[in-house]
Design an enzyme around this catalytic site. Structure first.
Site, PDB file in Angstrom:
ATOM      1  N   LYS A 171       0.813  -1.213   0.000  1.00  0.00           N
ATOM      2  CA  LYS A 171       0.000   0.000   0.000  1.00  0.00           C
ATOM      3  C   LYS A 171       0.854   1.274   0.000  1.00  0.00           C
ATOM      4  CE  LYS A 171      -4.011  -2.228   0.590  1.00  0.00           C
ATOM      5  NZ  LYS A 171      -3.607  -3.648   0.480  1.00  0.00           N
TER       6      LYS A 171
HETATM    7  C1  LIG Z   1      -4.183  -4.738  -0.097  1.00  0.00           C
HETATM    8  C2  LIG Z   1      -3.406  -5.992  -0.150  1.00  0.00           C
HETATM    9  C3  LIG Z   1      -3.642  -6.982  -1.134  1.00  0.00           C
HETATM   10  C4  LIG Z   1      -4.756  -6.858  -2.149  1.00  0.00           C
HETATM   11  O1  LIG Z   1      -4.501  -5.856  -3.112  1.00  0.00           O
HETATM   12  P1  LIG Z   1      -5.681  -5.309  -4.040  1.00  0.00           P
HETATM   13  O2  LIG Z   1      -5.067  -4.184  -4.782  1.00  0.00           O
HETATM   14  O3  LIG Z   1      -6.757  -4.850  -3.077  1.00  0.00           O
HETATM   15  O4  LIG Z   1      -6.141  -6.414  -4.900  1.00  0.00           O
HETATM   16  C5  LIG Z   1      -2.827  -8.106  -1.146  1.00  0.00           C
HETATM   17  N1  LIG Z   1      -1.861  -8.279  -0.219  1.00  0.00           N
HETATM   18  C6  LIG Z   1      -1.620  -7.363   0.752  1.00  0.00           C
HETATM   19  C7  LIG Z   1      -0.552  -7.644   1.748  1.00  0.00           C
HETATM   20  C8  LIG Z   1      -2.364  -6.191   0.816  1.00  0.00           C
HETATM   21  O5  LIG Z   1      -2.110  -5.288   1.791  1.00  0.00           O
END
Ligand SMILES: *Cc1c(COP(=O)(O)O)cnc(C)c1O
Length: 498
Positions: free
Chosen positions: A112
């Site tokens: 993120k």
């Molecule tokens: C948010 C997240 C995901 C999923 O990503 P999306 O873009 O929502 O599909 C996968 N793994 C981790 C560790 C995340 O924080």
């Protein structure tokens, strides 16, 4: 470049407005009216650039209402020195033809950060450019199931003219995630636990966003609400950068040839990360198949395989909580593109989703979807076995989300015989989920998260990243816990104290 809404193609806004608003008024998501292409010279020079310069090159194609200076300062502020590795991301080879793109070297150790280190800068610049927000304070409100909240707090902390409030489910996040949030530093941040689940937090935040009284209260203080949610275009566009960057690095290293196509495999929740890979592909980056990996919440796998999206099932809590999702919001953007931008198709599908909890894709869209994407899922036992297998075979430690992706990539190869080079995105540090990872390697549970982390360090001869280990000695700043009915009051109290 203008942005249309997936539910009304006649809407046209500039990127600054799309970023400030997040969601279009009628509930649609903003999408670029056309997808810009890479030129041959882009690909020639990008390999020599650093990550911030690569970011600027990609952003410039989409955010055409931003000046070069604005994009440069935003990209530098986000990517110059907030990451623990030189080029913000790191590419590791597991075995010939299989690469892992580590996206977790930012300040919160989850992918993120790749978007949320940049978004605050895009937002403050956007605010100056839009009537809606010029001269106003932006109050960010976020509900989190763990990773987003912390990344939003780190991204917005001490950014001028912004504040950020995060609500998380009191018993719904890992110990490490809670610790990361409650020790958050910064003068403009606030964290509040909710005695409820993630859905309660999300519903509460949505209600606050549309609460006329609160909006008026904020407006009197010259403030507006905004969201750092993953449906914001300002979170999606930064994610395109790392796919382009990884391809350029493989090319520079002589691992691939100019124009050689690579597959991308992504552990998927809200469909933002994999959608960014789709956009990179549409821009002309040589990407073959997009491999969409899910955990036991396998709504997307079913949809890719059958053309039916059906959320009428129990949400299963797993060791990969960021993928515990039944409605993958960004999937709407993909369907809009695959329908050749037919907003009537999107409105019909999403009315069905709202009323019946499911929809059936028209056959043209279904075919395109399953041609471009491969969908697969695995259960908890397979996730655990994969963490162990990848560690035993390659000495490489994966978090549970990344392990799901690895397993589905294996399944993909077996099912299709496709041996093209493939990049698996690694979305979190294994140390964010030490208990699950330690258990998968045969460890016995310790009393607290930091004790487990130390056991994991010994067992694997790896090191807990500094941003996580330092939270052990940081003072806890936020201990508030509210009922879901009290969330509105909590926000109102903050607003009136400013
Ligand atoms: C948010 C997240 C995901 C999923 O990503 P999306 O873009 O929502 O599909 C996968 N793994 C981790 C560790 C995340 O924080």
């Amino acid at each position: 470049m203008n942005y249309n809404s997936t539910r009304n193609s006649a809407i046209k806004v500039r990127s600054a407005e799309a970023i400030i608003k997040g969601l279009s008024d009628e509930g649609g998501l903003f999408v670029p009216e056309s997808i810009p292409k890479f030129s041959a010279s882009d690909m020639k020079y990008i390999g020599k650039m650093n990550y911030a310069e690569r970011a600027q090159l990609v952003l410039k194609k989409f955010l055409t209402d931003f000046t070069d200076d604005e994009l440069k300062s935003a990209a530098q502020a986000a990517y110059s020195d907030n990451f623990a590795v030189e080029n913000a991301t790191q590419l590791s080879q597991l075995y010939p033809d299989c690469y892992v793109l580590e996206l977790f070297h930012g300040p919160t150790c989850a992918f993120k950060d790749m978007a949320l280190q940049l978004l605050p800068h895009l937002m403050t610049i956007s605010a100056k450019k839009t009537e809606l927000a010029a001269g106003k304070q932006i109050a960010i409100l976020t509900a989190t199931s763990g990773d987003t909240g912390k990344a939003a707090l780190e991204g917005f902390k001490d950014i001028e003219n912004t504040s950020v409030t995060v609500f998380y489910p009191e018993d719904g996040v890992s110990e490490m995630q809670k610790r990361q949030m409650t020790t958050q530093e910064g003068a403009n941040v606030r964290v509040c636990a909710v005695r409820g689940n993630f859905d309660d937090c999300q519903t509460g935040v949505k209600e606050i966003f549309t609460d006329v009284e609160l909006i008026a209260q904020l407006s009197a203080k010259n403030m507006i609400f905004s969201s750092a949610n993953s449906i914001n275009w300002g979170r999606l566009v930064p994610q395109i950068i790392y796919y382009v960057s990884a391809y350029a690095d493989l090319l520079e290293a002589g691992e691939i040839e100019q124009g050689e196509s690579v597959n991308i495999c992504v552990p998927t929740g809200n469909f933002g990360n994999i959608l960014a890979a789709y956009y990179a592909r549409e821009m002309g980056l040589p990407i073959g198949r997009l491999i969409c990996a899910s955990n036991a919440n396998n709504v997307l796998t079913d949809c890719i395989n059958t053309g039916v999206y059906d959320r009428n099932r129990e949400l299963i809590l797993t060791a990969s909580p960021s993928m515990d999702i039944l409605i993958s919001s960004n999937f709407e953007r993909l369907l809009y593109h695959l329908s050749d931008r037919d907003d009537s198709v999107i409105n019909a599908l999403f009315t069905d989703l709202k009323e019946k909890g499911k929809y059936t894709l028209p056959s043209g869209i279904k075919e395109k979807l399953s041609e471009l994407f491969y969908g697969g899922w695995c259960d908890e036992a397979e996730t655990e076995r994969t963490i162990k297998k990848v560690f035993d075979e390659f000495g490489y430690l994966t978090d549970p989300h990344t392990a799901v992706a690895y397993k589905i990539y294996d399944d993909y190869k077996n099912a299709t015989g496709d041996t093209s080079k493939t990049i698996i995105t690694a979305t979190a540090s294994p140390y964010k989920f030490c208990a699950a990872v330690h258990k998968a390697l045969g460890g016995t549970p310790e009393t607290d998260e930091f004790a487990t982390a130390r056991k994991l360090e010994e067992l694997t001869k790896t090191e807990m990243p500094a941003p996580l280990s330092r939270t052990e000695s940081l003072p806890v700043r936020f201990t508030d816990s509210v009922e879901k009915s009290e969330m509105k009051r909590a926000v109102s109290d903050v607003a009136s104290s400013l």
